[in-house]
Design a protein around this motif. Structure first.
Motif, mmCIF file in Angstrom:
data_model
loop_
_atom_site.group_PDB
_atom_site.id
_atom_site.type_symbol
_atom_site.label_atom_id
_atom_site.label_comp_id
_atom_site.label_asym_id
_atom_site.label_seq_id
_atom_site.Cartn_x
_atom_site.Cartn_y
_atom_site.Cartn_z
ATOM 1 N N ASN A 1 0.814 -1.216 0.000
ATOM 2 C CA ASN A 1 0.000 0.000 0.000
ATOM 3 C C ASN A 1 0.849 1.270 0.000
ATOM 4 O OD1 ASN A 1 -2.199 -1.677 0.000
ATOM 5 N ND2 ASN A 1 -2.643 -1.405 2.167
ATOM 6 N N TRP B 1 3.447 4.049 -1.950
ATOM 7 C CA TRP B 1 3.279 4.765 -3.217
ATOM 8 C C TRP B 1 4.475 4.567 -4.136
ATOM 9 C CZ3 TRP B 1 -1.248 7.320 -4.235
ATOM 10 C CH2 TRP B 1 -2.105 7.491 -3.147
ATOM 11 N N GLN C 1 -0.639 3.391 -5.578
ATOM 12 C CA GLN C 1 -0.253 2.546 -4.452
ATOM 13 C C GLN C 1 0.028 1.113 -4.888
ATOM 14 O OE1 GLN C 1 -3.572 4.167 -1.943
ATOM 15 N NE2 GLN C 1 -2.048 3.755 -0.342
#
Length: 132
Positions: A19, A21, A32
């Motif tokens: 999750n 970036w 993500q």
């Protein structure tokens, strides 16, 4: 390819998803590290697929400022997290085509001071038109 295999097989590889970036070079935004087009896209995740050896960042702002430094951070963040168009900073910049100072906001017929949203981070922005 791995995501498609997981989707078709009915499985999910949530252990691989962080999750965090990473940059999507094609779209010039940040996404993500999570499976796209699955239940994982529910909530606030902006899934771009599982990262494949990309540098990962804790925040979308860090991803934007590090990897897409030529795009203003505000525009990059909006492009990365929203379906809405960037609204600009309301600061002032020189619009050389018209030889005047205009505001960093969406160009429309209602407000003649808006010259369009600046996406080039090299364009200097000023707090007021006198400084411009």
């Amino acid at each position: 390819a791995m995501e498609q295999c997981l989707l078709l097989g009915g499985g999910m590889d949530s252990i691989s998803a962080t999750n965090l970036w990473y940059v999507n070079w094609k779209e010039e935004n940040c996404v993500q590290d999570c499976l796209a087009q699955t239940g994982e896209t529910a909530g606030d995740l902006i899934c771009g697929g599982l990262a494949q050896n990309e540098e990962l960042f804790e925040t979308v702002e860090d991803c934007c400022s590090t990897k897409l430094h030529w795009i203003t951070e505000g525009v990059c963040v909006v492009k990365s997290t929203s379906v809405e168009s960037p609204q600009g900073s309301e600061k002032w910049y020189v619009q050389y085509t018209d030889q005047k100072c205009v505001q960093d906001c969406p160009k429309d017929q209602v407000d003649p001071t808006c010259g369009g949203v600046v996406d080039d981070a090299r364009v200097p922005l000023y707090d007021n038109p006198a400084l411009c």
